[in-house]
Enzyme design. Structure first.
Site, PDB file in Angstrom:
ATOM      1  N   GLU A   1      -1.129  -8.436   4.997  1.00 10.86           N
ATOM      2  CA  GLU A   1      -0.865  -9.133   6.782  1.00 10.86           C
ATOM      3  C   GLU A   1      -1.704  -8.613   7.518  1.00 10.86           C
ATOM      4  O   GLU A   1      -2.982  -9.457   8.321  1.00 10.86           O
ATOM      5  CB  GLU A   1      -0.153  -7.866   7.471  1.00 10.86           C
ATOM      6  CG  GLU A   1      -0.802  -6.485   7.166  1.00 10.86           C
ATOM      7  CD  GLU A   1      -0.905  -5.275   5.872  1.00 10.86           C
ATOM      8  OE1 GLU A   1      -0.632  -5.657   4.677  1.00 10.86           O
ATOM      9  OE2 GLU A   1      -0.837  -4.090   5.884  1.00 10.86           O
TER      10      GLU A   1
ATOM     11  N   CYS B   1       1.156  -0.797  -0.031  1.00  9.29           N
ATOM     12  CA  CYS B   1      -0.242  -0.105   0.392  1.00  9.29           C
ATOM     13  C   CYS B   1       0.890   1.543  -0.485  1.00  9.29           C
ATOM     14  O   CYS B   1       1.829   1.455  -0.831  1.00  9.29           O
ATOM     15  CB  CYS B   1      -1.351  -0.136   1.102  1.00  9.29           C
ATOM     16  SG  CYS B   1      -2.529   1.005   0.915  1.00  9.29           S
TER      17      CYS B   1
ATOM     18  N   HIS C   1      -3.390  -5.815   1.121  1.00  6.64           N
ATOM     19  CA  HIS C   1      -3.407  -6.065   2.286  1.00  6.64           C
ATOM     20  C   HIS C   1      -2.906  -7.308   2.277  1.00  6.64           C
ATOM     21  O   HIS C   1      -3.330  -7.896   3.665  1.00  6.64           O
ATOM     22  CB  HIS C   1      -3.425  -5.250   3.593  1.00  6.64           C
ATOM     23  CG  HIS C   1      -3.579  -3.734   3.486  1.00  6.64           C
ATOM     24  ND1 HIS C   1      -2.497  -2.691   3.399  1.00  6.64           N
ATOM     25  CD2 HIS C   1      -4.507  -2.506   2.990  1.00  6.64           C
ATOM     26  CE1 HIS C   1      -2.301  -1.459   3.427  1.00  6.64           C
ATOM     27  NE2 HIS C   1      -3.558  -1.474   3.219  1.00  6.64           N
TER      28      HIS C   1
END
Ligand SMILES: Nc1ncnc2c1ncn2[C@@H]1O[C@H](COP(=O)(O)OP(=O)(O)O)[C@@H](O)[C@H]1O
Ligand SMILES: [Mg+2]
Lengths: 726, 226, 79, 79
Positions: free
Chosen positions: B204, B85, B202
């Site tokens: 994560e 990002c 994302h």
């Protein structure tokens, strides 16, 4: 300079209040002192019209660590964890400059929470706009939503829940309420009470500019022709700086450096210094030439009244200055010792070693005016509803009218603009009855929600007050949380109007009774009066923000149907209360009659039984029944999942319209496995709960025998189109 | 494996990525942007967030910070670098990745789960995925609209440097499955040596069943087992 | 007809972007820098041939949409 | 010395912001509007007295930070 009546008036003070000031000071104030009085004695800071009513609210409980009176409320969630939360309004600035007004509203409420040593973990908002057809609504909606997102996304705190409503009562006065929730260690909470003399008073954060000097901008027009346009009344938010301020404050809070800390919110340096001194029964002396300023030649008057954002005032333990300075410098923030605590009990202001103002702290705080304003009870009007006429509508069309209306449309246009996932602990995002946020590194979580019902409150404020607390409580239960405490934002019209004041008093009576019955104390809040224009006051709009606890986060529950052929139980009695319903409003534009009554006993009993079922693992999904009634609740469950329903036509019922669209309170829909029915019935019967087995889930179709059968995808489309076409 | 997460003022997914890395057994260190040396790392992650508030252009100001020259050195010596990002935006601003990320086509911040498709699984970042596997991953950005010169786009395609493309749940890559207007639905790219990956989604956020799903796990397990 | 419009924050309004740009440029060694303020820029083309009418239209655009006069000023230039 | 700088997207780069402004203005009834392009605007003050040096410094600021030359052009004006 002599203080003329005009100057007094422009500071928003009444002449009688000015006389009082002179008596308290035993002399005439100078302009700086007058400005300080005006800031501290205005409605926003002094709560002069609301205090006597607010005092009646229940604020205590085993779970309460800190009730109203501090920057935010604090509750105990066990294991040395505490939750810090508060809601606040930013209505007027958001109407003038929607993006920045909403953004700084979020920034302000976040500071209230991290001032107390909590790391913010969730943001919520309650936003109310005028009629969609009003020419201003669209750009206000756009600006407010992107402002809320702009601040929360940038600082990196998830915006997880809220409400977005339209009602023409807000055409000239929108509501923007923001709530922040933080997590702290119970033994590491920071308060604003000053202690000890000769302690350093430290200014940290952004520099001070001429923004937000309300009274000042007008008053000073008298002194300088050109000053008017120099003084913006709307502040620009700087979420980046706030992120630095947040990290720096939390870093400093790790050790024992801070005696007291207070953010500079409304009335900036004035209210923060006065509040800290007042709570500690001390004096405070400020050397204003030290205040970090953004503009040249700022006067003490401007510095004391500026509402520049992203600033804090800290009282430090002896000898901690260098340690603290290092931390703030690391985060590129200003850090200046601007004064010290004293034993004079005065606010003493110096500028270049000259005394420029001196006021007793008590005169500003405890001796601020307190009004017992006149108020009248709401007269109950008989409903003129023609019940026969409304029973004749086509059932499916009536449902579609509700589902496609702005107020009931799917809100993902709004919520997709908010980062809901950052921080990695959002278990349940927007779209459910309440959001669930996990406590970092633990397997427990909090649930949060905000609720309001302006139409109910307008029609019968006391019932409305009860209803919002109960609905809020129900929303937390529906995600399996035990409700703990609330915060409230009371948005009302002009308190000098007896009817408005009556709405206020009665709503509070209702809130009080509900909170007492449910053991659901109020730990923080905010009052916003004077919402309205040209003598037209907004509908009374108290907003309740609730927090609950989920102690063991094994399989979180929500309102999405999980399986085919599950059984659907409706908990709670259905009478078919159709007055004040969404059905009437969306189909006939009728807003008439009384809101549904609240039966506290059933409310509590039903809620606790549902929570019990959830905890026992006997439910697949749960949803409370609120606006729009049973049918809308069922639709919401279906549209958010891949399953529809098959419901038998109720037998003993007066009329399907009233049965399905009625908004009787205290009800839940529960989806259970067929095998569990006996166990579930046992729990319900043991607790004397009224329930009905209304049908089952099925694939693809939303079906009410003899009334309608639609593909859930079609319903979903109908429910999702409004925002995209607006 | 040693990983380092670079923290800029305004980074806000730094904790999230650290949690994911530790969960996946990386030995992780946080590195403050003013530090002039990097700890020994096999993987450097530039996390998401709003470094410097995204003021001026997202990633522009972080791209000028001191630590960047260290990151470039490490990249040149073959260290793996992952920009997520805002991290992707920063990588384009430093020149480590080519192209740029413009405002989303609808001019709005977008947070939702989208589908992306694995376009190349013969890299150290993606080896645990299948080719054309469809993942559901959360996006959260204002500027994710990838743009690059024609010649570079040709190179990306020819050399297999497109990591992920936005698609629908069936894998169709088209305008309707493009959330932000990115050129050819590009959601992530590699550099020519394929030791740097920049991506808008994302991963994560997708390592914990309680929170979302586990579609991001294989990115990290590709790296740890490389 | 072509116009360029600049919209800038009023003098006393906080300009967080400008401030960050300023600090960054200084850190990059551009020491003679005193201050930076950031604003918006628009290039607008209108088909209206009558200059007076066009001028009026562009002014309207600024007042109604491009600038929020509470915090911003605007300037119009003919290109 | 004071400069104004405008940074605009290159011609072949899509300008979604400009497009939205354009559509909004048209919807507001400003029909003669042909096109809108949006960019950034900076007002920069430098203390350097030597004009040539100052000019150079400002050019550097543009090239190194203010504009992303892959997609943007810049223009410098003395005020
Ligand atoms: N402004 C907003 N911000 C965040 N979430 C919102 C907002 N408006 C609506 N929502 C979310 O949309 C969902 C539906 O809202 P609403 O119909 O008011 O729910 P309920 O009737 O259960 O209170 C909720 O999950 C709510 O949190
Ligand atoms: Mg609900």
């Amino acid at each position: 300079m002599t203080i003329t009546n005009k100057i007094i008036e422009k500071h928003g003070l009444k002449l009688k209040e000015f006389e009082n000031i002179k008596k308290l000071m035993k002399r005439e104030p100078n302009l700086l002192e007058l400005g300080i009085f005006s800031a501290m004695w205005n409605e926003h800071c002094s709560y002069k019209s609301s205090r006597i009513h607010l005092k009646k609210l229940p604020t205590k409980g085993k779970q309460v660590i800190q009730g109203p009176g501090e920057n935010a409320g604090v509750i105990d969630i066990g294991d040395n964890d505490a939750i810090v939360f508060k809601i606040e309004s930013h209505n007027h600035p958001s109407y003038i400059e929607p993006y920045q007004g909403a953004a700084t509203g979020v920034g302000g409420i976040l500071r209230d929470v991290f001032t107390m040593g909590a790391r913010p973990i969730a943001l919520l908002n309650s936003i109310h706009f005028g009629s969609p057809s009003h020419p201003k609504t669209k750009s206000l909606l756009n600006g407010v939503v992107s402002g809320i997102g702009g601040y929360g996304n940038c600082i990196g705190i998830p915006t997880v829940a809220g409400e977005t409503k339209f009602n023409e009562t807000y055409n000239e006065n929108i509501l923007v309420n923001a709530m922040a929730v933080g997590h702290a260690k119970k033994d590491k909470i920071f308060y604003s009470k000053a202690k000890g003399i000769n302690k350093s008073v430290v200014y940290v954060g952004s520099k001070t500019g001429r923004d937000g000097i309300h009274g000042a901008s007008m008053a000073s027009a008298e002194f300088d022709e050109n000053s008017e346009d120099k003084k913006p009344t709307v502040q620009v938010g700087d979420p980046f700086t706030e992120k630095l301020l947040l990290e720096a404050c939390l870093e400093l809070m790790k050790d024992e450096s801070i005696i007291a800390i207070q953010d500079m919110g409304a009335a900036g340096l004035t209210s923060s210094s006065v509040e800290m001194a007042s709570k500690g029964s001390l004096g405070i002396e400020l050397n204003l030439e030290k205040v970090p300023c953004r503009e040249e030649n700022m006067t003490p008057y401007e510095m004391m009244l500026s509402e520049s954002q992203e600033r804090m005032l800290i009282i430090l333990e002896d000898g901690k200055e260098e340690h603290a300075r290092k931390i703030f410098n690391k985060w590129d923030l200003d850090f200046v010792v601007i004064g010290k605590t004293t034993n004079t009990k005065n606010l003493t202001l110096k500028f270049n070693n000259k005394l420029v103002g001196e006021i007793q702290i008590d005169a500003l705080a405890t001796k601020a005016p307190l009004y017992k304003r006149k108020w009248v009870r709401k007269k109950i009007k008989k409903s003129k509803l023609d019940i026969k006429k409304i029973r004749n509508v086509n059932f499916e069309e009536a449902l579609i009218k509700v589902l496609s209306s702005p107020n009931h449309s799917n809100k993902s246009w709004v919520t997709n603009q908010y980062d809901q996932m950052v921080m990695g602990d959002t278990v349940q995002r927007s779209g459910a009855d309440a959001a669930i946020v996990r406590i970092h590194n633990k397997d427990k979580a909090i649930a949060v929600t905000v609720d309001s019902s302006a139409n109910y409150c307008k029609s019968q404020p006391k019932i409305g007050g009860k209803q919002i607390v109960c609905e809020n409580w129900r929303n937390l239960i529906s995600v399996g949380a035990k409700p703990l405490a609330i915060t409230n934002c009371l948005n009302f019209g002009n308190p000098e109007n007896e009817e408005v004041m009556g709405e206020f008093a009665e709503c509070l009576e209702g809130i009080k009774e509900a909170c007492e019955f449910l053991n659901y104390p109020v730990v923080s809040g905010n009052v916003s009066f004077y919402n309205g224009t040209n003598k037209k006051n907004i509908f009374p709009t108290p907003v309740i923000g609730g927090v609950g606890i989920i102690n063991k986060l094994s399989s979180p529950i929500n309102h999405k149907f999980k399986k085919d052929k599950s059984l659907l139980l409706l908990i709670g009695k259905t009478f078919g209360h159709i007055e004040q319903s969404c059905f009437l409003k969306e189909n006939f534009s009728i807003i008439d009659g009384s809101p549904p009554e609240i039966n506290f006993f059933n409310e509590k009993n039903n809620g606790e039984a549902v929570l019990n079922l959830i905890t026992l693992g006997l439910t697949n999904s749960v949803h409370d029944v609120s606006n729009g009634g049973l049918i809308v609740a069922l639709c919401e469950m279906a549209m958010s999942s891949n399953y529809g329903i098959k419901i038998q036509k109720p037998k003993k019922v007066r009329n399907p319209i009233e049965y399905f669209f009625g908004e009787d309170q205290g009800r839940f829909i529960v989806e259970i496995n067929e095998d569990d029915l006996i166990k579930v019935e046992k729990v319900l019967q043991k607790n004397n709960i009224y329930y009905e087995l209304i049908g089952i889930t099925q694939k693809k179709y939303f079906e009410i025998e003899g009334l309608m059968k639609s593909d859930i995808n079609d319903l979903f489309k109908i429910n999702s189109q409004w925002y995209n076409q607006y | 494996m040693n990983s380092s997460v670079i923290v800029f003022p305004g980074s806000n997914c730094d904790r999230d990525i650290a949690v994911a890395l530790e969960k996946m057994q990386f030995k992780n260190k946080m590195v403050w942007h003013k530090d002039t040396t990097l700890p020994k790392s096999d993987l450097i992650v530039i996390p998401g967030g709003f470094s410097y508030g995204d003021y001026l252009r997202s990633g522009a100001i972080a791209g000028k910070s001191l630590i960047v020259s260290e990151i470039i050195k490490a990249a040149n010596s073959g260290c793996l670098i992952l920009g997520i990002c805002n991290g992707f935006q920063i990588l384009t601003e430093t020149g480590l990745l080519k192209g740029t990320l413009l405002r989303n086509k609808n001019l709005k911040f977008i947070n939702k789960d989208v589908n992306i498709k694995v376009m190349n699984n013969e890299t150290k970042f993606t080896s645990k995925y299948n080719l054309n596997q469809i993942l559901k991953i959360n996006i959260a950005h204002n500027e994710g609209n990838y743009f690059t010169k024609k010649s570079h786009l040709e190179e990306l395609k020819k050399e297999g440097l497109i990591a992920f493309k936005y698609c629908d749940e069936k894998g169709a890559v088209n305008d309707r499955s493009n959330p932000n207007g990115a050129l050819e639905n590009i959601a992530g790219i590699f550099n020519a040596k394929k030791n740097i990956l920049g991506m808008m989604p994302h991963p994560e956020r997708m390592v914990d069943e309680m929170i979302s799903n586990t579609d991001g796990v294989n990115l990290f397990s590709s790296l740890i087992n490389k | 007809m072509k116009y360029s419009i600049t919209v800038t924050l009023k003098k006393d309004v906080l300009d967080p972007q400008g401030k960050v740009v300023e600090n960054t440029l200084k850190n990059m060694g551009l020491n003679s820098l005193k201050s930076v303020r950031q604003g918006k820029y628009f290039e607008i083309e209108v088909e209206e041939k009558n200059e007076e009418v066009a001028d009026k239209e562009v002014t309207q655009m600024c007042e109604k949409l491009l600038a929020n006069l509470i915090i911003e000023d605007y300037k119009i230039n003919k290109l």
